[in-house]
Design a protein around this motif. Sequence first.
Motif, PDB file in Angstrom:
ATOM      1  N   ARG A  50      10.939  12.803   7.030  1.00  0.00           N
ATOM      2  CA  ARG A  50       9.592  13.074   6.411  1.00  0.00           C
ATOM      3  C   ARG A  50       8.509  13.113   7.438  1.00  0.00           C
ATOM      4  O   ARG A  50       7.279  13.091   7.325  1.00  0.00           O
ATOM      5  CB  ARG A  50       9.070  11.819   5.487  1.00  0.00           C
ATOM      6  N   LEU A  51       8.899  13.638   8.655  1.00  0.00           N
ATOM      7  CA  LEU A  51       7.932  14.028   9.799  1.00  0.00           C
ATOM      8  C   LEU A  51       7.986  15.371  10.126  1.00  0.00           C
ATOM      9  O   LEU A  51       9.065  15.766  10.706  1.00  0.00           O
ATOM     10  CB  LEU A  51       7.993  13.016  10.993  1.00  0.00           C
ATOM     11  N   GLU A  52       6.775  15.986  10.303  1.00  0.00           N
ATOM     12  CA  GLU A  52       6.868  17.550  10.857  1.00  0.00           C
ATOM     13  C   GLU A  52       5.532  17.183  12.064  1.00  0.00           C
ATOM     14  O   GLU A  52       4.708  16.774  11.873  1.00  0.00           O
ATOM     15  CB  GLU A  52       6.250  18.569   9.855  1.00  0.00           C
ATOM     16  N   LEU A 111       0.979  -1.047   0.089  1.00  0.00           N
ATOM     17  CA  LEU A 111       0.015   0.127   0.117  1.00  0.00           C
ATOM     18  C   LEU A 111       0.996   1.241   0.025  1.00  0.00           C
ATOM     19  O   LEU A 111       1.599   1.636   0.931  1.00  0.00           O
ATOM     20  CB  LEU A 111      -0.846  -0.032   1.101  1.00  0.00           C
ATOM     21  N   ASP A 112       0.737   1.932  -0.970  1.00  0.00           N
ATOM     22  CA  ASP A 112       1.785   2.953  -1.299  1.00  0.00           C
ATOM     23  C   ASP A 112       1.343   4.487  -1.343  1.00  0.00           C
ATOM     24  O   ASP A 112       0.154   4.817  -1.824  1.00  0.00           O
ATOM     25  CB  ASP A 112       2.262   2.740  -2.862  1.00  0.00           C
ATOM     26  N   LEU A 113       2.016   5.182  -0.272  1.00  0.00           N
ATOM     27  CA  LEU A 113       1.418   6.561  -0.061  1.00  0.00           C
ATOM     28  C   LEU A 113       2.473   7.527  -0.384  1.00  0.00           C
ATOM     29  O   LEU A 113       2.717   8.616   0.264  1.00  0.00           O
ATOM     30  CB  LEU A 113       1.181   6.910   1.346  1.00  0.00           C
ATOM     31  N   THR A 114       3.463   7.151  -1.339  1.00  0.00           N
ATOM     32  CA  THR A 114       4.792   7.785  -1.535  1.00  0.00           C
ATOM     33  C   THR A 114       4.630   9.468  -1.710  1.00  0.00           C
ATOM     34  O   THR A 114       3.531   9.836  -2.854  1.00  0.00           O
ATOM     35  CB  THR A 114       5.440   7.365  -2.700  1.00  0.00           C
ATOM     36  N   ASP A 115       5.050  10.298  -1.000  1.00  0.00           N
ATOM     37  CA  ASP A 115       5.041  11.644  -1.036  1.00  0.00           C
ATOM     38  C   ASP A 115       3.676  12.322  -1.043  1.00  0.00           C
ATOM     39  O   ASP A 115       3.505  13.670  -1.234  1.00  0.00           O
ATOM     40  CB  ASP A 115       5.566  11.959  -2.507  1.00  0.00           C
ATOM     41  N   VAL A 162      -3.186  18.976   2.067  1.00  0.00           N
ATOM     42  CA  VAL A 162      -3.345  17.751   3.051  1.00  0.00           C
ATOM     43  C   VAL A 162      -4.059  16.839   1.783  1.00  0.00           C
ATOM     44  O   VAL A 162      -5.193  17.133   1.433  1.00  0.00           O
ATOM     45  CB  VAL A 162      -4.028  18.020   4.409  1.00  0.00           C
ATOM     46  N   GLU A 163      -3.440  15.518   1.663  1.00  0.00           N
ATOM     47  CA  GLU A 163      -4.253  14.607   1.028  1.00  0.00           C
ATOM     48  C   GLU A 163      -4.803  13.438   1.728  1.00  0.00           C
ATOM     49  O   GLU A 163      -5.938  12.889   1.220  1.00  0.00           O
ATOM     50  CB  GLU A 163      -3.143  13.985   0.019  1.00  0.00           C
ATOM     51  N   VAL A 164      -4.312  13.295   2.855  1.00  0.00           N
ATOM     52  CA  VAL A 164      -5.066  12.258   3.831  1.00  0.00           C
ATOM     53  C   VAL A 164      -5.264  12.766   4.999  1.00  0.00           C
ATOM     54  O   VAL A 164      -4.338  13.181   5.813  1.00  0.00           O
ATOM     55  CB  VAL A 164      -4.194  10.966   3.936  1.00  0.00           C
ATOM     56  N   LEU A 190       4.574   6.497   7.293  1.00  0.00           N
ATOM     57  CA  LEU A 190       5.861   6.844   7.189  1.00  0.00           C
ATOM     58  C   LEU A 190       6.554   5.609   6.163  1.00  0.00           C
ATOM     59  O   LEU A 190       7.224   5.598   5.380  1.00  0.00           O
ATOM     60  CB  LEU A 190       6.812   6.988   8.225  1.00  0.00           C
ATOM     61  N   GLU A 191       6.143   4.324   6.647  1.00  0.00           N
ATOM     62  CA  GLU A 191       6.748   3.170   5.999  1.00  0.00           C
ATOM     63  C   GLU A 191       6.191   3.009   4.673  1.00  0.00           C
ATOM     64  O   GLU A 191       6.855   2.467   3.687  1.00  0.00           O
ATOM     65  CB  GLU A 191       6.267   2.075   6.784  1.00  0.00           C
ATOM     66  N   ALA A 192       5.043   3.578   4.494  1.00  0.00           N
ATOM     67  CA  ALA A 192       4.358   3.570   3.258  1.00  0.00           C
ATOM     68  C   ALA A 192       4.701   4.658   2.188  1.00  0.00           C
ATOM     69  O   ALA A 192       4.323   4.814   0.928  1.00  0.00           O
ATOM     70  CB  ALA A 192       2.887   3.643   3.226  1.00  0.00           C
ATOM     71  N   GLY A 193       5.876   5.485   2.794  1.00  0.00           N
ATOM     72  CA  GLY A 193       6.344   6.531   1.859  1.00  0.00           C
ATOM     73  C   GLY A 193       5.776   7.890   2.202  1.00  0.00           C
ATOM     74  O   GLY A 193       6.007   8.966   1.336  1.00  0.00           O
ATOM     75  N   ALA A 194       4.835   7.947   2.756  1.00  0.00           N
ATOM     76  CA  ALA A 194       4.193   9.516   3.172  1.00  0.00           C
ATOM     77  C   ALA A 194       4.829  10.519   3.612  1.00  0.00           C
ATOM     78  O   ALA A 194       5.954   9.988   4.511  1.00  0.00           O
ATOM     79  CB  ALA A 194       2.788   9.211   3.831  1.00  0.00           C
ATOM     80  N   ARG A 195       4.792  11.736   3.635  1.00  0.00           N
ATOM     81  CA  ARG A 195       5.155  12.787   4.144  1.00  0.00           C
ATOM     82  C   ARG A 195       4.157  13.022   5.427  1.00  0.00           C
ATOM     83  O   ARG A 195       2.859  13.165   5.085  1.00  0.00           O
ATOM     84  CB  ARG A 195       5.340  13.937   3.517  1.00  0.00           C
ATOM     85  N   VAL A 196       4.437  12.951   6.780  1.00  0.00           N
ATOM     86  CA  VAL A 196       3.360  12.968   7.704  1.00  0.00           C
ATOM     87  C   VAL A 196       3.595  14.320   8.584  1.00  0.00           C
ATOM     88  O   VAL A 196       4.621  14.661   9.067  1.00  0.00           O
ATOM     89  CB  VAL A 196       3.639  11.819   8.581  1.00  0.00           C
ATOM     90  N   LEU A 197       2.408  15.026   8.712  1.00  0.00           N
ATOM     91  CA  LEU A 197       2.448  16.272   9.583  1.00  0.00           C
ATOM     92  C   LEU A 197       1.461  15.596  11.047  1.00  0.00           C
ATOM     93  O   LEU A 197       0.285  15.006  11.017  1.00  0.00           O
ATOM     94  CB  LEU A 197       1.408  17.125   9.207  1.00  0.00           C
ATOM     95  N   ALA A 198       2.178  15.360  12.288  1.00  0.00           N
ATOM     96  CA  ALA A 198       1.723  14.846  13.379  1.00  0.00           C
ATOM     97  C   ALA A 198       1.278  15.765  14.264  1.00  0.00           C
ATOM     98  O   ALA A 198       2.141  16.795  14.705  1.00  0.00           O
ATOM     99  CB  ALA A 198       2.914  13.928  13.692  1.00  0.00           C
ATOM    100  N   VAL A 199       0.048  15.849  14.644  1.00  0.00           N
ATOM    101  CA  VAL A 199      -0.468  16.879  15.469  1.00  0.00           C
ATOM    102  C   VAL A 199      -1.097  16.426  16.968  1.00  0.00           C
ATOM    103  O   VAL A 199      -1.669  15.491  16.714  1.00  0.00           O
ATOM    104  CB  VAL A 199      -1.652  17.612  14.802  1.00  0.00           C
ATOM    105  N   ASP A 200      -0.805  17.219  17.834  1.00  0.00           N
ATOM    106  CA  ASP A 200      -1.154  16.588  19.209  1.00  0.00           C
ATOM    107  C   ASP A 200      -1.182  17.679  20.445  1.00  0.00           C
ATOM    108  O   ASP A 200      -0.369  18.593  19.828  1.00  0.00           O
ATOM    109  CB  ASP A 200      -0.330  15.340  19.849  1.00  0.00           C
ATOM    110  N   ILE A 201      -1.809  17.650  21.187  1.00  0.00           N
ATOM    111  CA  ILE A 201      -1.713  18.724  22.295  1.00  0.00           C
ATOM    112  C   ILE A 201      -0.459  18.394  23.172  1.00  0.00           C
ATOM    113  O   ILE A 201      -0.472  19.364  23.966  1.00  0.00           O
ATOM    114  CB  ILE A 201      -3.079  18.946  23.186  1.00  0.00           C
TER     115      ILE A 201
END
Length: 249
Positions: free
Chosen positions: A54-56, A3-7, A77-79, A28-39
């Motif tokens: 690839r993580l912000e 399952l590919d989420l590259t870029d 944001v795509e996902v 991240l393992e699937a190639g995505a760039r990830v914006l991780a949000v939390d309080i």
Amino acid sequence: MRLDLTDRLVLVAGAARGIGAAIVAECLEAGARVLAVDIDPEGLDALAARHPERLETAALDLTDPTAVAELCEGRAVEVLIHAAGGVRGQRPKPIEDVSDADWSAIYDANVTAALNLVRLVVPGMKARERGRIITISSGAGLKPSLTGIQAYCSAKHALVGLTRQLALELGRFGITVNSVAPGFLRTSPDYERQWQGYSPEGQTRMLEGIAMRRLGKPEDIAAACLFLASDRAGFITGQVLPVSGHPFP
């Protein structure tokens, strides 16, 4: 099948620990760039230390629409995966003792936060004619809650309703909206306290009531989210996928 989420840019809300952190790792393992949000800024720092590429990260209160608007401005944001929420440290009490503040804290974290994000990422998804929105609901969104917390059960039912309504509204724009409904997981201090509150016999009864004879893991939920975020799930929308190790939620 990979399952590919590259870029692709994936925004994970509630990302600092537990289910959210597992979703970050899976994407991240699937190639995505990830914006991780939390309080939780400390939790985000620990997450970033484990995943330096690839993580912000962004620490903010998702119930604050101004902060969410600033976060999303200029981002394609795509996902969107909304895993924020939970019981906010609350314990069950009689309905007549539930305060307005207790009710709002849980409802806002689980439902209003999702609404704040969806409203801001949907215009870009419409312009690109594709997008994936995934909410993390719960078995408590499909039946009464083991937590015994009225606001939590109500909020998760509301999140399921929002998911299905948005699926109907947004499908024409190539956007799918689905929900993953975990069973009981020991993923936070709140749920660990609930688990420890059962007697050994009660814990055994719970496990024996699950077809797979084990509690779920964050990775189980993350795998389901990755599938729903992928191109393989392009014709699936408005669905609630129980990931509970059981034929029922």
